[in-house]
Write an enzyme that holds these catalytic residues in place. Structure first.
Site, PDB file in Angstrom:
ATOM      1  N   LYS A 172      -3.662   6.581   9.531  1.00 46.94           N
ATOM      2  CA  LYS A 172      -2.669   6.823   8.724  1.00 46.94           C
ATOM      3  C   LYS A 172      -1.809   8.081   9.484  1.00 46.94           C
ATOM      4  O   LYS A 172      -2.662   8.994   9.961  1.00 46.94           O
ATOM      5  CB  LYS A 172      -2.713   7.073   7.422  1.00 46.94           C
ATOM      6  CG  LYS A 172      -1.919   7.281   6.381  1.00 46.94           C
ATOM      7  CD  LYS A 172      -2.282   7.462   5.054  1.00 46.94           C
ATOM      8  CE  LYS A 172      -1.161   7.491   3.964  1.00 46.94           C
ATOM      9  NZ  LYS A 172      -1.752   7.456   2.715  1.00 46.94           N
TER      10      LYS A 172
ATOM     11  N   SER B 183       0.706   4.477  -0.812  1.00 42.67           N
ATOM     12  CA  SER B 183       1.404   5.126   0.321  1.00 42.67           C
ATOM     13  C   SER B 183       0.844   4.623   1.853  1.00 42.67           C
ATOM     14  O   SER B 183       1.477   4.891   2.601  1.00 42.67           O
ATOM     15  CB  SER B 183       1.699   6.633   0.345  1.00 42.67           C
ATOM     16  OG  SER B 183       0.206   7.403   0.645  1.00 42.67           O
TER      17      SER B 183
ATOM     18  N   SER C 282      -3.425   5.638  -3.219  1.00 47.06           N
ATOM     19  CA  SER C 282      -2.549   5.254  -1.999  1.00 47.06           C
ATOM     20  C   SER C 282      -3.366   4.458  -0.799  1.00 47.06           C
ATOM     21  O   SER C 282      -2.961   3.949   0.160  1.00 47.06           O
ATOM     22  CB  SER C 282      -2.286   6.391  -1.275  1.00 47.06           C
ATOM     23  OG  SER C 282      -0.870   7.103  -1.836  1.00 47.06           O
TER      24      SER C 282
END
Lengths: 486, 94
Positions: A79, A154, A178
């Site tokens: 990420k 997210s 997330s």
């Protein structure tokens, strides 16, 4: 079967037997990535050259008979709020569009030392603030199961990349859901470890009392392998816990006989999608059939989770994001004096959701409102912890839905921030209490959208999560279904 | 209710320049979100200690040993403007 379809543990076995090379595997994953990326938009940066170098190094190690870890030669995605030395780390923000970290996050350092191959940095909601990955300043990631729908957020880029086989496994971060929410919405496994289990050194801070890094994988076994590689104390993160790390794969074959599963009644609410409710209840029945005892429990403060979380997380965010001032790194918009430079830099560098959260956080911390909002939410946080402590007196693990709804359409919730926040209602309490939780596939809607089951354990109970999740996965077919991407 | 003047005050505290459109929009949205948050007022918490974080750790120390840190060049590499090994900012005092 194409190499990119396999899991980490399957590929590890084949690499060790010399049936395949890390170089061939990396080429296969990169070519898959390029074949689907124009539809999915999972990545912000693809590090093909680095990946090829790392794959060659892994092959050389295998040739010497040296196997450092089950991740050696395995292509992984990270990420883009986790710092990678020499590789742009943007947080999907204009503010950090050109930021190249001079150091690795501890988790990245550990993956490199394990011999893993880094194929790229994945998209996210800007600074991990969002539940759909639409808040990225650069591109909206699409759900591989339905390109008109969001992948959740997210960590939507990591989840979509795993679901679309554009990497073998990935790392995400979870502040209020997330990792688990996008895992549920894309039909992959997502594990949010106990607060303190994994070092956050090099994770760009959002809400420091809640943030945790964890894996997104194709199955439960892989989640155990990635957690193994990243877990453990780190002197560079004062909040990392000096707690020994067990051998997580040992938990996988234990079954659920003798375990008690708590089902919190507040997690089955009016307004939730009936297909989600049916799938989660069926998963509980399946676990009961496998030998677990099931019990109705209560977590009475659940309805206050979203309000509590968005006070605390935004307060911490407003403080953490004060560092983006155009001085040491990131964007600068020139102005005649320093305060105006700050104001213009932050106006140009942050997107709408980040500004909204900074405003909310600043408001609840400001003179006259601190007691009513921030302190009140901290007191609620104590009550959330007590709710869980009470429940875990009677059961070993909790089973709940991850999200009240399956993946929604792009744009559907953007106009109303509060509606977006409510997608996190079942994942947030876990962060408030600092607990570990896992999301795994437990069915599909009639339209073919994945549904996630959430399991929650007491602090440092990752083994219990993996034990129950592995037993459920072994008895069900859902993790094997693939999206119809060509 | 949050007025545009409230929004301006908070934006100034947060060092955010907002357009007129943003001020209008944030006034409405922040009002709605803060209104939702006020439901916490109905939970009795008189005797409840606040939780700031969930770990029992306090005063975490490490050994005071020499380690490799960032070099000057690495530390300055991402800065928008530098001179003589310093970060440069616009004039602060007249």
């Amino acid at each position: 079967m194409e190499l990119w379809r396999y899991t980490v543990h399957e590929l590890h076995a084949r690499l060790c037997r010399g049936e395949i090379t890390a170089t061939a595997l990396t080429e296969a994953v990169l070519s898959r990535l390029h074949a689907v990326e124009d539809r999915i938009h999972a990545y912000l940066t693809v590090t093909a050259e680095l990946a090829q170098e790392q794959a060659a190094a892994a092959d050389a190690a295998f040739a010497r008979g040296e196997v450092r870890s089950p991740l050696q030669g395995i292509p992984l995605a990270i990420k883009d709020n986790i710092c990678t030395r020499g590789v742009r780390t943007t947080c999907a923000s204009r503010m950090l569009e050109h930021f190249v970290p001079p150091y690795d996050a501890t988790v990245v350092e550990r993956l490199r030392a394990a011999g893993a191959v880094l194929v790229g940095k994945t998209n996210l909601d800007e600074f991990a603030m969002g539940s759909s990955t639409e808040n990225s300043a650069f591109v909206a990631t699409r759900n591989p199961w339905d390109l008109e729908r969001v992948p959740g957020g997210s960590s939507g880029g990591s989840a979509a990349a795993v679901a679309a086989d554009a990497c073998i496994a990935a790392l995400g971060s979870d502040t209020g859901g997330s990792i688990r929410l996008p895992a549920a919405m894309t039909g992959v496994v997502g594990l949010k470890p106990t607060y303190g289990r994994v070092s956050r050194y090099g994770l760009v801070a959002f809400a420091s009392s809640l943030d945790q890094i964890g894996p997104l994988t194709k199955d439960v076994h892989d989640a155990a392998l990635l957690l193994q590689a990243i877990a453990g104390h780190d002197p560079r993160d004062a909040t990392s816990a000096p707690v020994p790390v067990p051998d997580y794969t040992q938990a996988l074959g234990r079954g659920v006989q003798g375990l008690t599963l708590g089902v919190p009644r507040e997690y089955f609410v009016a307004g939730m999608d009936p297909e989600v409710e049916a799938a989660v209840r069926a998963a509980v029945a399946q676990l009961e059939q496998l030998g677990a005892k099931c019990l109705d429990v209560s977590l009475p403060h659940t309805p206050y989770a979203v309000a509590t979380y968005y006070i605390l997380a935004n307060a911490e965010a407003s403080s953490n994001l004060a560092r983006y001032d155009g001085v040491r790194y990131g964007l600068r918009v020139e102005a005649p004096d320093v305060v105006e430079m700050y104001r213009r830099t932050r106006a140009a560098g942050f997107g709408a959701e980040v500004k909204r959260r900074i405003m909310l956080g600043t408001y609840v911390l400001s003179a006259g409102y601190y007691e009513a909002y921030y302190r009140k939410a901290q007191q609620l946080r104590t009550l959330f912890r007590r709710d869980f402590q009470e429940a875990f007196r009677r059961c070993d693990v909790l089973a709940t839905p991850v999200s009240p709804v399956p993946a929604f359409r792009l744009g559907e919730r953007l106009a109303d921030p509060l509606q977006m926040y409510l997608a996190d209602i079942f994942t947030i309490p876990v962060n408030l209490a600092g607990l570990p939780a896992i999301s795994l596939p437990c069915g599909f809607t009639a339209q073919g959208l994945p549904i996630g089951l959430q399991l929650i354990a007491p602090p440092f109970g990752e083994e219990t999560l993996l034990q129950v999740a592995a037993a459920y996965e072994a008895a069900t077919p859902f993790h094997r279904r693939q999206p119809a991407l060509a | 209710m949050i007025s545009e003047a409230d929004v301006e005050h908070v934006a100034n505290l947060a060092r955010l320049a907002l357009s007129a459109e943003e001020k209008r929009r944030f006034a409405a949205q922040l009002g709605a979100i803060l209104g939702y948050m006020q439901q916490l007022g109905s939970v009795p918490t008189a005797d409840v200690e606040p939780t700031s974080h969930v770990l029992d750790l306090v005063n975490v120390f490490r050994d005071d040993t020499v380690q490799r840190t960032l070099t000057l060049a690495e530390a300055l590499a991402n800065a928008p403007e530098t001179a003589h090994h310093y970060f440069v900012v616009p004039r602060v005092v007249e």
